[in-house]
Structures are given as structure tokens and as C-alpha cells.
Design an enzyme around this catalytic site. Structure first.
Site, PDB file in Angstrom:
ATOM      1  CD  GLU A   1       5.179  29.654 -33.076  1.00 37.03           C
ATOM      2  OE1 GLU A   1       4.633  30.180 -32.088  1.00 37.03           O
ATOM      3  OE2 GLU A   1       4.961  28.474 -33.433  1.00 37.03           O
TER       4      GLU A   1
ATOM      5  CD  GLU B   1       2.014  32.589 -27.064  1.00 35.17           C
ATOM      6  OE1 GLU B   1       1.235  31.688 -27.395  1.00 35.17           O
ATOM      7  OE2 GLU B   1       3.253  32.471 -27.105  1.00 35.17           O
TER       8      GLU B   1
END
Length: 803
Positions: free
Chosen positions: A146, A151
Site C-alpha cells: 500500500e 492522508e
């Protein structure tokens, strides 16, 4: 062992074929040609909407379908700016105990190593309870890795980037502009999946300052030499990007803000083809964690923000100009084809590898396949006929994972041939959809049941049958009808495992009459089994004198307890205990009955004991039942839950009063002592926390508190091991027993070799075959007999139990 070896060979052969196709022309370069663009009025055409509640990060959010997103204006292209808007519902009033609508989308395309993606955004979501991300992941995470490009949570002011992988990937010698390195271990199992995180030092990379600066551009490069992320605020965007050229050379972009070189993380090993993802969840494991939330926001995440009129979410939206993807290889490996007839050219090429790969395994005995929607229907057409040539197959498992509504589903009628498998000994069929397709998979399930009926019609000597219709399927239109089975087949089946919806397919009450030679019965109902059905089942088992050696149930109903109290000889017992708060006293009475009267009947034969309880109660392990369990000296596997009382206080827990814990016996320490002194043949210990009856029932908060109690269990186990290691008594000189035990807290294995402080590590577990397990060594058992162990620590052990 032959089935394991040949199954592994199949995996390697097929994977090699796919890998060769996916990596044609893999030449390392910094120049990338445009292969895909998402922008303008067609922005959302090539994305899949998740269409389910957030069952991934435990957020208080429902990721809506594409239809709902369009009709409620949660995902649309602004006609004025021609930019895509992805947002949280900020107009609806959400009542307590419900979730708020939002969006998660994933690209239909997969992009392999040798790709770069550029996202130009004018606004990103922020605000208390908000957890947005622009990221990518492989379809079978954590395998394939990932990459988090963007974020943040709540009111933080700087973007964080990171990787999440399987064990072995670390950030080593990065060349990057940021000096804010949060962590360097990318292993998802480390620090509760923290990942290897780098924070962008500029506040223009997130939140209100990002919007005030006119947004910016994020560039992510996934190359064989490493993974890099650049960020350019609006006024700093290079001409090579702003011009939207048909190619980009990352060597002209300067140093990235975050960099993970190949030196510490082999990109080809840890990363596979990635789906690009936008999502905005609320609260959840990260933003909703009390310690994290309190850093930038007042109040409590769910009740103070998610619940109510939604005014908090005025800034919870992405405004995206475009996402463009470049490749220096054939990195855009495929667009998923949800087509039942046509086969893309690459599918034909992969199929060409499958036939010789499977054909070479003529002695294969076991075959396990989890069909994923991204495999597409063509894989069933390609593989199913080939299985008929494997005449030695005895053990077959099919798991049809039907995911969200944007994924492929099976056709309503079989349009591929079923395999002729004549020598099956074990058959397993599972359908595992998520909630978003509960009403949409009846046709798909009919294909699975048709496959089951076909295989059962050919079977002459089947001994084990497992059927699971999934949690949402109350209807199998062409259900598996046990009454239609040949009498000889019903008599040959000794192991039966059923899960799903009892009223439709399980025919539970008839089991003893249909399968008179059962020795193993496992019932896992996703909707509960009616009391009258259980009464009929267990009274008939008793009347027919069917004495099971293995029993697994999702309940502790009185008829079940009556049955297992009627005889001795169970080898495997699994009970999942759950009862409403108002009935907890009867619940405790049943537990006392079990440990005092029932368990002793089976203590000589039990090999595996699994007692899981949803709520804290006397079903949990503690001083009240330690004697009963310790007398089951043949146990090799044990799964128990513990109450929070006595566990070390985790920071942030509502039970963080040190005196509160000091006045109670530590159940995790008592559990280890029991194993060390009594259960000498144990190889696997699983321990988990149970829910506190008095605690708020909200899902998100429950999980947060549960994680803190799990931390207390881990802390207790580690400190107990250290105490054993530093103890100068004769017992600590004979530490062999515990080093053989695999210990899991929840589903996560506790690696004690790395968990202990430097200089206090355990002796390493020998490799397979290097040394006998204690349970197989008569000299070991003799040396470490129960009597001698208890004698050596008589005072300490019995004081603990009597406290």
C-alpha cells in the site's frame, strides 16, 4: 505432504505465468508516457464505488454506491469548474447509532511497478472526525503493499505519506526533503499497522492552508529503484506538470518530500499492481482513537461530530482537477473485464499458461481456490474444465468471494462446465459476499449450489462436507438438498460443517437422521439458530447415541450443554458465547455448569478447546476455572477470552486506574503459568479481550477500548516472560515449554523474540525437524512432569489462584 507440495507448485506455475505477462519490457527509467487520464465530465467513469459500510477501518461511515453518490451529490463533476467533487454528506441529520454517508472509489485499472500518478487538487477534506486519503493498494492487501500519497485526520496541518507492507520492508537511507520521519518499519504487523511514515513539513500540504494556497499537485512514483512522493503547492508546480504533457521525467522534479529506496524495501518483492483510491471515512481506528482525536479536537469523535446535522462537514470534500497516470513499462496491466463471453487478449495468453501448469500436476490431491471478482468470469471457464483431468483430487475447496456491487458477479445460470471429480473425500463450498450485495447475489449463489449438487452427485466416498452460504444469503434458489443425497453418501459423511442461514439451507434439525455416522459437527449461523431447532437437534443426537468427537457452535444453549454432559470423549470443542446484558446472570450460571460439571467429563480426551465470549463473564478465563482447564493436560490448542480486571492499564483506557488493576489477579499471567506448569503439550495459545458490559455499546468506541485491552494482554505476557527469564529459581532453568507455544492476541501473533528488550530475548524456536516438540519427547515429559513443576513453585502458583 504430497498435497501441500503440489498445491504450492500450482501457485508458483500460475503466478510465474501472470508475472511474465505483467512485466513485459520492465526497463528502469525516469521518463513516463501517459497511459490513463481521469478528468472532466468522464472523471468517474473508470472508478468502482465501494458501496458498503466502512468494514475496513471501522469508521462511522457508509461508502455509498455510484447511484446514491450521484443522486445525493456526493460524487459529481462541477459544471462550472469541470472538477470532480468527492464529499461527505453534510446535509443529512444522522441519529445516534447510525453512520454518515460518504464516498470511497477505486480505479478499475491496476498499475504495476514502473508507474507514476499525478493528482491535481484544489481542496482536500479536513475537520474533526474526518479521515481522508488518496492512496493505492494491491487487491490482496497486505500482499502487494500500500502507498499512501495523501492522508491526515481531524485538524492536523501537515500531510503524511507512507508505505504498508508485509514483513521485511523498511525505509533506509532516503533522499528526501522532509526530516519528519515518524517511523521506518513498513510491516503492517508492527505498531498496529502504523507503516513507515514521513510527514510533509509544510502546512500548505493539508487542510485549510492547502485550500488557501489554491491547492497543489501530488506526484507518486513506484519504480524498481524505490517509491517517491512529491508535493508542489499551486505557485510551485513545475511547467512539466502544469503543461499536461504526454510524458513526464521525474528526474526533473528535484528531491521528493518522501522517499523509500529499494535498499531497504525491494519494490518488486513487496509491491504489486495497485488500484488508486480516494476515500473519506469518519472516526475509525485512526481519527477516532481517543489519544489521536484529543490532539486537535475537543469532545468525542462519534457523538459530537458524526451524529447530528452534518454542519461539521462543510470542508470534508476533495476537489480534483485530474489524476493522470504514466508508465515506462506495460504497467497498466489490465482493466477488469466483467464480461461473461469475451476474453481480452491478455486473458487468452494467461489461459495458455494454465493448461500445461495444471496438466503437469496429475498426482495433485488437494485444490483450494478463492475466486475473487477481479479474477473475472473467464477464469472459471478456463480452470473448471481442466480440473477434470486431475483424477487424484481428494480435497477441494471453492470460496466465491462476491464483493461490492461494482465487482463482477456470477451469472444466474452456469455458462461454464463443471469438473468431473470422482474421488473426492472432502468438499468445501463457501460464498462470502459483503452486506452491499445481500439482495443481489441470489443468482450467483444458485450457480454455487448447482456446482455443489453436481459434485455431490458424482461422489461415492465423501467423508467431509463444508457449506457456507455467507452472512447475507437467506435464499439459495437451488439449494443443496440433503434429502436428495444417495443413502450411501449420507452414511459415508462423518464430518459436517455448516454456516449461513439455518432456515434455508442448513436443515439442522434433520442432521442426526440424515447423517447417522457423524463424528464431527460444526454449526456457524450468521443469524442465530432457533431454540426449538437446537432442542430437536441435540435430543435426536442423544437418542441416536451419536457421540461427537468434534463440536463447534455459535452459542451456549442449554440443549447443547445437556448433550455434551451426557457422555465423555470430546476431542475438539468450540463455543462462541454471546448473550444480552439483561440475561447475564443465567449466562454466568451456564459457565459455572460448564467448567464444574461438563469440562471434567472430557478432560482426558480434549486436544483443542476454544471458548470465545462476546461479553465479560465467568466464561472468561480466570481463577474460577483455571483448575478445570489445567486438568485437560492433553490440550494442544487453547483459545480463551479474559476480563480486563487485573490487566496492565493501557494509556488512554477508561480502566487506567493503577490501583484498580493492582487489586485484581492478572488473567494473562495466570494463563501463562497454567500452561507452563500444567498444559505441557500446548502448541498454540490464542487469547483475546471480552467486551465490558458497562461500556458504551457504540461500535467505534468499543473497538478502541478493545484494542487498549489487547495492549494490556500483550504487555502482561511480555512482562511475564521477562519474569521467567530473570527468575533465579530452578523453574526458570527449565524454560523449554513456553518457547514452543505460538501465542496470538486476537488474530495477531505475538513475536516474543522481538518484543522483549535487548538482552532478554528467548531462545529461538528450532526449525522444523531440528528438534522434537516437548509433547513428542518422553524424556522431556518425564523431566518436566506436572507433579515436579507444581512442587517447584507450589507456594507461588497456589497463592495466585487463591488470591
Amino acid at each position: 505432504m504430497r498435497s501441500f507440495t503440489t498445491t504450492f507448485a500450482t501457485t508458483v506455475s500460475v503466478a510465474s505465468a501472470v508475472w511474465q505477462l505483467a512485466n513485459l519490457g520492465g526497463v528502469e527509467a525516469t521518463s513516463y508516457n501517459l497511459v490513463k487520464g481521469y478528468e472532466g465530465s468522464t472523471f468517474f467513469d473508470d472508478w468502482d464505488f465501494y458501496g458498503s459500510f466502512d468494514n475496513l477501518t471501522n469508521g462511522d461511515a457508509i461508502f455509498v454506491t455510484s447511484d446514491v453518490a450521484a443522486s445525493s451529490k456526493l460524487a459529481y463533476v462541477d459544471s462550472t469548474t469541470n472538477r470532480a467533487i468527492i464529499k461527505v454528506d453534510n446535509t443529512s441529520t444522522v441519529p445516534f447509532n447510525e453512520k454518515r454517508n460518504t464516498v470511497r472509489i477505486a480505479s478499475k485499472e491496476l498499475y504495476n511497478v514502473g508507474s507514476v500518478w499525478i493528482a491535481d487538487m484544489y481542496h482536500v477534506p479536513y475537520g474533526c472526525s474526518v479521515w481522508p486519503a488518496f492512496w493505492s493498494q494491491a487487491p490482496h492487501w497486505p500482499n502487494g503493499g500500500e502507498i499512501d500519497t495523501f492522508e491526515g485526520v481531524n485538524q492536523v496541518t501537515m500531510n503524511q505519506m507512507g508505505l504498508h507492507t508485509t514483513e521485511g520492508c523498511t525505509q533506509v537511507n532516503p533522499i528526501q526533503t522532509s526530516s519528519l520521519v515518524n517511523s521506518t518499519d513498513c510491516n503492517f504487523q508492527t505498531n498496529s499497522n502504523e507503516g513507515c511514515i514521513v510527514t510533509n513539513p509544510t502546512t500548505k500540504s493539508y487542510g485549510a492552508d492547502f485550500a488557501a494556497a489554491g491547492g497543489g499537485v501530488f506526484v507518486t512514483e513506484m519504480a524498481e529503484s524505490g517509491i517517491s512522493v512529491w508535493f508542489f503547492s499551486r505557485s510551485d508546480i513545475p511547467t512539466s506538470i502544469s503543461a499536461k504533457a504526454e510524458s513526464i521525467d521525474t528526474s526533473t522534479l528535484g528531491e521528493p518530500v518522501g522517499n523509500w529506496p529499494n535498499d531497504g524495501c525491494n519494490v518488486d518483492k513487496f509491491f504489486g499492481a495497485q488500484n488508486l483510491i480516494f476515500d473519506i471515512t469518519l472516526c475509525g481506528d485512526f481519527a477516532g482513537a481517543p489519544s489521536v482525536f484529543a490532539e486537535t479536537c475537543p469532545g468525542t469523535c462519534y457523538p459530537d461530530y458524526v451524529v447530528g446535522n452534518g454542519s461539521n462537514y462543510a470542508n470534508a470534500y476533495f476537489e480534483v482537477d485530474y489524476v493522470r497516470v504514466g508508465s515506462n513499462t506495460h504497467a497498466c496491466i489490465s482493466k477488469r473485464m466483467d464480461i461473461w463471453g469475451d476474453k481480452p487478449e491478455e486473458h487468452k495468453q494467461i489461459s495458455a499458461f494454465l493448461k500445461p501448469a495444471l496438466g503437469s500436476l496429475e498426482h495433485l490431491e488437494a485444490f483450494r481456490w478463492r475466486w475473487h471478482p477481479k479474477d473475472s468470469i473467464w477464469t472459471l471457464k478456463a480452470v473448471m474444465p481442466l480440473l477434470s483431468s486431475l483424477r487424484c483430487l481428494q480435497d477441494v475447496e471453492f470460496d466465491f468471494a462476491l464483493l461490492h456491487s461494482g465487482s463482477a458477479v456470477l451469472p444466474r445460470a452456469p455458462n461454464f462446465p463443471f469438473p468431473d471429480l470422482l474421488n473426492l473425500k472432502s468438499l468445501s463450498l463457501t460464498v462470502s459476499p459483503d452486506e452491499s450485495v445481500y439482495r443481489n447475489v441470489s443468482g450467483s449463489v444458485s450457480v454455487v449450489s448447482a456446482l455443489g449438487n453436481y459434485l455431490l452427485s458424482l461422489s461415492k466416498s465423501l467423508s467431509a462436507l463444508h457449506l457456507d452460504s455467507g452472512p447475507g444469503n437467506s435464499h439459495w434458489p437451488h439449494r443443496l438438498d440433503f434429502n436428495s443425497l444417495e443413502t450411501s453418501l449420507r452414511f459415508s459423511i462423518t464430518e459436517l460443517s455448516l454456516a449461513g442461514s439455518p432456515s434455508e439451507i442448513l436443515q439442522i434439525a434433520e442432521i442426526p437422521l440424515l447423517f447417522p455416522n457423524l463424528t464431527s459437527l460444526k454449526l456457524r449461523s450468521h443469524h442465530g439458530i432457533p431454540d426449538d431447532t437446537l432442542t430437536t437437534l441435540f435430543s435426536t443426537l442423544t437418542a441416536k447415541q451419536i457421540r461427537l468427537r468434534c463440536l463447534a457452535l455459535d452459542c451456549t444453549a442449554v440443549p447443547a450443554l445437556d448433550y455434551i454432559e451426557s457422555y465423555a470423549g470430546l476431542e475438539t470443542l468450540s463455543l462462541r458465547c454471546s448473550v444480552p446484558y439483561f440475561n447475564r446472570y443465567a449466562y454466568n450460571d451456564e459457565a459455572d455448569r460448564f467448567y464444574q460439571r461438563i469440562l471434567p467429563l472430557h478432560q482426558e480426551t480434549l486436544i483443542s478447546l476454544d471458548i470465545r465470549t462476546k461479553f465479560e463473564s465467568r466464561w472468561c478465563f480466570g481463577k474460577h476455572n483455571v483448575d478445570a482447564i489445567s486438568n485437560c493436560m492433553g490440550l494442544q490448542e487453547l483459545y480463551v477470552c479474559v476480563n480486563h480486571k487485573g490487566l496492565p492499564a493501557a494509556s488512554g483506557s477508561r480502566h487506567d486506574n493503577i490501583i484498580y488493576h493492582a487489586l485484581n489477579l492478572d488473567p494473562a499471567q495466570l494463563l501463562l503459568e497454567m500452561i507452563y506448569f500444567s498444559l505441557l503439550q500446548i502448541t498454540t495459545l490464542r487469547v483475546d479481550s471480552a467486551r465490558d458490559y458497562t461500556y458504551d455499546s457504540h461500535f467505534s468506541d468499543l473497538l478502541t477500548e478493545g484494542r487498549l485491552r489487547s495492549q494490556g494482554i500483550r504487555s502482561s505476557i511480555r512482562s511475564s516472560f521477562k519474569e521467567f527469564l530473570t527468575d533465579s529459581s530452578s523453574v526458570s532453568n527449565d524454560f523449554d515449554v513456553l518457547k514452543w507455544v505460538r501465542i496470538y492476541v486476537g488474530d495477531e501473533r505475538l513475536d516474543l523474540d522481538t518484543a522483549l528488550e535487548r538482552g532478554e530475548q528467548l531462545n529461538p524456536v528450532p526449525s522444523k525437524g531440528a528438534e522434537e516438540h516437548p509433547s513428542q519427547s518422553s524424556s522431556r515429559i518425564k523431566k518436566k512432569s506436572l507433579a515436579s513443576a507444581i512442587k517447584a513453585v507450589k507456594g507461588r502458583f497456589h497463592r495466585a489462584i487463591a488470591t
